[in-house]
Design a protein around this motif. Structure first.
Motif, PDB file in Angstrom:
ATOM      1  N   ASN A 165     -35.468 -49.315  63.155  1.00  0.00           N
ATOM      2  CA  ASN A 165     -36.613 -50.222  63.281  1.00  0.00           C
ATOM      3  C   ASN A 165     -36.243 -51.584  63.880  1.00  0.00           C
ATOM      4  O   ASN A 165     -36.877 -52.584  63.559  1.00  0.00           O
ATOM      5  CB  ASN A 165     -37.313 -50.414  61.932  1.00  0.00           C
ATOM      6  N   HIS A 166     -35.230 -51.605  64.723  1.00  0.00           N
ATOM      7  CA  HIS A 166     -34.774 -52.895  65.250  1.00  0.00           C
ATOM      8  C   HIS A 166     -35.866 -53.666  65.981  1.00  0.00           C
ATOM      9  O   HIS A 166     -35.905 -54.890  65.944  1.00  0.00           O
ATOM     10  CB  HIS A 166     -33.534 -52.726  66.138  1.00  0.00           C
ATOM     11  N   ASN A 177     -38.746 -54.169  65.159  1.00  0.00           N
ATOM     12  CA  ASN A 177     -39.547 -54.949  64.217  1.00  0.00           C
ATOM     13  C   ASN A 177     -38.927 -56.321  63.945  1.00  0.00           C
ATOM     14  O   ASN A 177     -39.593 -57.203  63.406  1.00  0.00           O
ATOM     15  CB  ASN A 177     -39.698 -54.226  62.879  1.00  0.00           C
ATOM     16  N   TYR A 178     -37.641 -56.487  64.299  1.00  0.00           N
ATOM     17  CA  TYR A 178     -36.907 -57.700  63.956  1.00  0.00           C
ATOM     18  C   TYR A 178     -36.383 -58.470  65.166  1.00  0.00           C
ATOM     19  O   TYR A 178     -36.268 -59.688  65.121  1.00  0.00           O
ATOM     20  CB  TYR A 178     -35.742 -57.347  63.027  1.00  0.00           C
ATOM     21  N   PHE A 179     -36.034 -57.749  66.222  1.00  0.00           N
ATOM     22  CA  PHE A 179     -35.511 -58.401  67.421  1.00  0.00           C
ATOM     23  C   PHE A 179     -35.702 -57.490  68.622  1.00  0.00           C
ATOM     24  O   PHE A 179     -35.911 -56.286  68.483  1.00  0.00           O
ATOM     25  CB  PHE A 179     -34.031 -58.754  67.253  1.00  0.00           C
ATOM     26  N   ILE A 216     -34.962 -63.079  68.418  1.00  0.00           N
ATOM     27  CA  ILE A 216     -35.171 -62.833  66.998  1.00  0.00           C
ATOM     28  C   ILE A 216     -36.593 -63.268  66.649  1.00  0.00           C
ATOM     29  O   ILE A 216     -36.977 -64.409  66.903  1.00  0.00           O
ATOM     30  CB  ILE A 216     -34.150 -63.624  66.148  1.00  0.00           C
ATOM     31  N   TYR A 217     -37.371 -62.383  66.055  1.00  0.00           N
ATOM     32  CA  TYR A 217     -38.773 -62.690  65.777  1.00  0.00           C
ATOM     33  C   TYR A 217     -38.962 -63.723  64.670  1.00  0.00           C
ATOM     34  O   TYR A 217     -39.812 -64.596  64.788  1.00  0.00           O
ATOM     35  CB  TYR A 217     -39.551 -61.418  65.423  1.00  0.00           C
ATOM     36  N   ASP A 218     -38.212 -63.614  63.582  1.00  0.00           N
ATOM     37  CA  ASP A 218     -38.392 -64.523  62.442  1.00  0.00           C
ATOM     38  C   ASP A 218     -37.047 -65.027  61.930  1.00  0.00           C
ATOM     39  O   ASP A 218     -36.080 -64.272  61.876  1.00  0.00           O
ATOM     40  CB  ASP A 218     -39.113 -63.810  61.287  1.00  0.00           C
ATOM     41  N   ILE A 224     -30.585 -66.463  60.514  1.00  0.00           N
ATOM     42  CA  ILE A 224     -29.781 -65.329  60.969  1.00  0.00           C
ATOM     43  C   ILE A 224     -28.572 -65.827  61.758  1.00  0.00           C
ATOM     44  O   ILE A 224     -27.454 -65.341  61.564  1.00  0.00           O
ATOM     45  CB  ILE A 224     -30.643 -64.344  61.781  1.00  0.00           C
ATOM     46  N   ILE A 259     -30.258 -57.464  58.986  1.00  0.00           N
ATOM     47  CA  ILE A 259     -31.605 -56.940  59.263  1.00  0.00           C
ATOM     48  C   ILE A 259     -32.128 -56.181  58.039  1.00  0.00           C
ATOM     49  O   ILE A 259     -33.271 -56.348  57.632  1.00  0.00           O
ATOM     50  CB  ILE A 259     -31.592 -56.041  60.520  1.00  0.00           C
ATOM     51  N   ARG A 285     -33.527 -58.200  55.308  1.00  0.00           N
ATOM     52  CA  ARG A 285     -34.785 -58.869  55.643  1.00  0.00           C
ATOM     53  C   ARG A 285     -35.995 -57.970  55.377  1.00  0.00           C
ATOM     54  O   ARG A 285     -37.114 -58.420  55.437  1.00  0.00           O
ATOM     55  CB  ARG A 285     -34.809 -59.293  57.107  1.00  0.00           C
ATOM     56  N   GLN A 286     -35.755 -56.706  55.074  1.00  0.00           N
ATOM     57  CA  GLN A 286     -36.858 -55.755  54.875  1.00  0.00           C
ATOM     58  C   GLN A 286     -37.530 -55.940  53.539  1.00  0.00           C
ATOM     59  O   GLN A 286     -37.002 -56.309  52.571  1.00  0.00           O
ATOM     60  CB  GLN A 286     -36.355 -54.314  55.019  1.00  0.00           C
TER      61      GLN A 286
END
Length: 103
Positions: free
Chosen positions: A25-26, A28-30, A49-51, A56, A99, A102-103
């Motif tokens: 699911n990368h 979803n994060y970057f 990086i989204y968030d 990070i 990552i 962060r889930q």
């Protein structure tokens, strides 16, 4: 010679790319904003990086040397004269753990 160094540079970057894109699911994060086509990219990958990019980056910087471009881009560049495939693997695994946390 220089040809072997250049080849290892491309191979390390490709190994890094494959490792990062194998993270579950990368997307979803970057996302990797460096071109996917090996002939269009150099020896580094830019990760958007989204968030929480600052956080990070702080975590990664404790173990690895990376570059941070605000607001959200972490650049990773394995260097063929200094870095091994093992070190690139360790980076990917550490990034995967970040990552996952962060889930």
């Amino acid at each position: 010679g220089v040809d072997k160094i250049f080849r290892k540079s491309k191979e390390l970057t490709n190994f890094l790319y494959n490792g990062l894109t194998s993270i579950k699911n990368h997307l979803n994060y970057f996302k990797i904003i460096t071109p996917e086509d090996q002939s269009r990219r150099g020896a580094q990958l830019s990760l958007y990086i989204y968030d929480d990019a600052d956080y990070i980056f702080e975590l990664i910087s404790k173990k690895f040397i990376v570059d941070y471009r605000k607001p959200n881009v972490i650049r990773v560049a394995p260097v063929p004269l200094y870095n091994s495939y093992q070190e690139v693997y360790e980076f990917v695994e550490y990034f995967r753990k970040i990552i996952k946390s962060r889930q």
